[in-house]
Design a protein around this motif. Structure first.
Motif, PDB file in Angstrom:
ATOM      1  N   LEU A  11       0.841  -1.318   0.056  1.00 48.01           N
ATOM      2  CA  LEU A  11       0.065  -0.117  -0.051  1.00 48.01           C
ATOM      3  C   LEU A  11       0.863   1.331  -0.034  1.00 48.01           C
ATOM      4  O   LEU A  11       0.563   2.103  -0.631  1.00 48.01           O
ATOM      5  CB  LEU A  11      -1.144   0.092   1.035  1.00 48.01           C
ATOM      6  N   ALA A  12       1.954   1.123   0.791  1.00 48.42           N
ATOM      7  CA  ALA A  12       2.917   2.301   0.668  1.00 48.42           C
ATOM      8  C   ALA A  12       3.429   2.459  -0.714  1.00 48.42           C
ATOM      9  O   ALA A  12       3.252   3.515  -1.314  1.00 48.42           O
ATOM     10  CB  ALA A  12       3.984   2.235   1.597  1.00 48.42           C
ATOM     11  N   GLU A  13       3.861   1.474  -1.365  1.00 47.94           N
ATOM     12  CA  GLU A  13       4.331   1.551  -2.674  1.00 47.94           C
ATOM     13  C   GLU A  13       3.566   2.073  -3.758  1.00 47.94           C
ATOM     14  O   GLU A  13       3.410   2.857  -4.612  1.00 47.94           O
ATOM     15  CB  GLU A  13       4.783   0.141  -3.114  1.00 47.94           C
ATOM     16  N   MET A  14       2.004   1.741  -3.470  1.00 47.14           N
ATOM     17  CA  MET A  14       0.843   2.096  -4.670  1.00 47.14           C
ATOM     18  C   MET A  14       0.673   3.582  -4.094  1.00 47.14           C
ATOM     19  O   MET A  14      -0.050   4.346  -5.230  1.00 47.14           O
ATOM     20  CB  MET A  14      -0.446   1.193  -4.026  1.00 47.14           C
ATOM     21  N   THR A  15       0.512   4.120  -3.177  1.00 49.20           N
ATOM     22  CA  THR A  15      -0.023   5.201  -2.693  1.00 49.20           C
ATOM     23  C   THR A  15       1.197   6.427  -2.595  1.00 49.20           C
ATOM     24  O   THR A  15       0.813   7.838  -2.691  1.00 49.20           O
ATOM     25  CB  THR A  15      -0.727   5.291  -1.335  1.00 49.20           C
ATOM     26  N   GLY A  16       2.322   5.897  -2.149  1.00 52.37           N
ATOM     27  CA  GLY A  16       3.376   7.082  -1.915  1.00 52.37           C
ATOM     28  C   GLY A  16       3.274   7.621  -0.601  1.00 52.37           C
ATOM     29  O   GLY A  16       3.959   8.530   0.038  1.00 52.37           O
ATOM     30  N   VAL A  17       2.568   6.942   0.301  1.00 51.83           N
ATOM     31  CA  VAL A  17       2.358   7.285   1.814  1.00 51.83           C
ATOM     32  C   VAL A  17       3.284   6.210   2.689  1.00 51.83           C
ATOM     33  O   VAL A  17       3.420   5.111   2.458  1.00 51.83           O
ATOM     34  CB  VAL A  17       0.852   6.946   2.166  1.00 51.83           C
ATOM     35  N   ASN A  18       4.063   6.807   3.384  1.00 53.58           N
ATOM     36  CA  ASN A  18       4.949   6.051   4.214  1.00 53.58           C
ATOM     37  C   ASN A  18       4.505   5.148   4.758  1.00 53.58           C
ATOM     38  O   ASN A  18       3.306   5.194   5.433  1.00 53.58           O
ATOM     39  CB  ASN A  18       5.810   7.330   5.049  1.00 53.58           C
ATOM     40  N   ALA A  19       5.086   3.876   4.763  1.00 55.26           N
ATOM     41  CA  ALA A  19       4.528   2.713   5.552  1.00 55.26           C
ATOM     42  C   ALA A  19       4.356   2.952   7.090  1.00 55.26           C
ATOM     43  O   ALA A  19       3.314   2.412   7.798  1.00 55.26           O
ATOM     44  CB  ALA A  19       5.510   1.390   5.299  1.00 55.26           C
ATOM     45  N   ARG A  20       5.038   3.680   7.596  1.00 52.21           N
ATOM     46  CA  ARG A  20       5.147   4.099   9.113  1.00 52.21           C
ATOM     47  C   ARG A  20       3.522   5.163   9.330  1.00 52.21           C
ATOM     48  O   ARG A  20       2.866   4.745  10.466  1.00 52.21           O
ATOM     49  CB  ARG A  20       6.193   4.876   9.691  1.00 52.21           C
ATOM     50  N   THR A  21       3.419   5.575   8.503  1.00 54.58           N
ATOM     51  CA  THR A  21       2.170   6.444   8.405  1.00 54.58           C
ATOM     52  C   THR A  21       0.948   5.584   8.472  1.00 54.58           C
ATOM     53  O   THR A  21      -0.078   5.670   9.237  1.00 54.58           O
ATOM     54  CB  THR A  21       2.013   7.602   7.380  1.00 54.58           C
ATOM     55  N   ILE A  22       0.995   4.675   7.465  1.00 54.59           N
ATOM     56  CA  ILE A  22      -0.152   3.649   7.089  1.00 54.59           C
ATOM     57  C   ILE A  22      -0.273   2.924   8.573  1.00 54.59           C
ATOM     58  O   ILE A  22      -1.355   2.789   9.063  1.00 54.59           O
ATOM     59  CB  ILE A  22       0.004   2.790   5.935  1.00 54.59           C
ATOM     60  N   THR A  23       1.061   2.506   9.213  1.00 51.42           N
ATOM     61  CA  THR A  23       0.808   1.614  10.363  1.00 51.42           C
ATOM     62  C   THR A  23       0.200   2.594  11.547  1.00 51.42           C
ATOM     63  O   THR A  23      -0.615   2.032  12.271  1.00 51.42           O
ATOM     64  CB  THR A  23       2.138   1.033  10.707  1.00 51.42           C
ATOM     65  N   ALA A  24       0.511   3.724  11.584  1.00 54.17           N
ATOM     66  CA  ALA A  24      -0.017   4.531  12.802  1.00 54.17           C
ATOM     67  C   ALA A  24      -1.538   4.724  12.391  1.00 54.17           C
ATOM     68  O   ALA A  24      -2.133   4.791  13.455  1.00 54.17           O
ATOM     69  CB  ALA A  24       0.673   6.122  12.577  1.00 54.17           C
ATOM     70  N   LEU A  25      -2.035   5.161  11.114  1.00 57.60           N
ATOM     71  CA  LEU A  25      -3.379   5.021  11.044  1.00 57.60           C
ATOM     72  C   LEU A  25      -4.244   3.824  11.158  1.00 57.60           C
ATOM     73  O   LEU A  25      -5.333   3.988  11.987  1.00 57.60           O
ATOM     74  CB  LEU A  25      -3.465   5.316   9.422  1.00 57.60           C
ATOM     75  N   ARG A  26      -3.539   2.565  11.072  1.00 59.66           N
ATOM     76  CA  ARG A  26      -4.449   1.436  11.188  1.00 59.66           C
ATOM     77  C   ARG A  26      -4.319   1.236  12.674  1.00 59.66           C
ATOM     78  O   ARG A  26      -5.509   0.569  13.282  1.00 59.66           O
ATOM     79  CB  ARG A  26      -3.429   0.170  10.777  1.00 59.66           C
ATOM     80  N   SER A  27      -3.409   1.708  13.334  1.00 63.42           N
ATOM     81  CA  SER A  27      -3.433   1.269  14.819  1.00 63.42           C
ATOM     82  C   SER A  27      -3.945   2.335  15.701  1.00 63.42           C
ATOM     83  O   SER A  27      -4.355   2.236  16.735  1.00 63.42           O
ATOM     84  CB  SER A  27      -1.978   1.137  15.592  1.00 63.42           C
ATOM     85  N   GLY A  28      -4.607   3.431  15.038  1.00 63.63           N
ATOM     86  CA  GLY A  28      -5.192   4.609  15.530  1.00 63.63           C
ATOM     87  C   GLY A  28      -4.240   5.626  16.410  1.00 63.63           C
ATOM     88  O   GLY A  28      -4.878   6.441  16.920  1.00 63.63           O
ATOM     89  N   LYS A  29      -2.974   5.646  16.212  1.00 61.55           N
ATOM     90  CA  LYS A  29      -2.079   6.525  16.849  1.00 61.55           C
ATOM     91  C   LYS A  29      -1.936   7.714  15.817  1.00 61.55           C
ATOM     92  O   LYS A  29      -1.516   8.717  16.364  1.00 61.55           O
ATOM     93  CB  LYS A  29      -0.526   5.710  16.656  1.00 61.55           C
ATOM     94  N   SER A  30      -2.429   7.798  14.618  1.00 62.70           N
ATOM     95  CA  SER A  30      -2.552   8.961  13.888  1.00 62.70           C
ATOM     96  C   SER A  30      -4.107   9.093  13.325  1.00 62.70           C
ATOM     97  O   SER A  30      -4.565   8.026  12.898  1.00 62.70           O
ATOM     98  CB  SER A  30      -1.554   9.004  12.820  1.00 62.70           C
ATOM     99  N   GLU A  31      -4.559  10.296  13.226  1.00 63.83           N
ATOM    100  CA  GLU A  31      -6.039  10.532  12.511  1.00 63.83           C
ATOM    101  C   GLU A  31      -5.639  10.647  11.049  1.00 63.83           C
ATOM    102  O   GLU A  31      -6.737  10.553  10.255  1.00 63.83           O
ATOM    103  CB  GLU A  31      -6.747  11.570  13.099  1.00 63.83           C
TER     104      GLU A  31
END
Length: 53
Positions: A11-31
């Motif tokens: 997903l990070a590769e597909m979107t250009g969104v950093n993998a850490r950001t995706i992980t933070a979104l999934r865990s609820g650590k980031s909105e």
């Protein structure tokens, strides 16, 4: 992501969104922001509501 068989790395590769950001979104650590949610939803072929649940 799970329903579509997409990993965080893919997903990070597909979107250009950093993998850490995706992980933070999934865990609820980031909105995140609407632009990030929009690009993720677009690449997964769903709505923001479906993924942000």
């Amino acid at each position: 992501m799970e329903r579509r068989g997409v990993t965080v790395a893919a997903l990070a590769e597909m979107t250009g969104v950093n993998a850490r950001t995706i992980t933070a979104l999934r865990s609820g650590k980031s909105e995140g922001n609407m632009a990030t949610w929009r690009v993720i939803a677009r690449r997964l072929g769903c709505t923001i509501d479906e993924i942000a649940g």
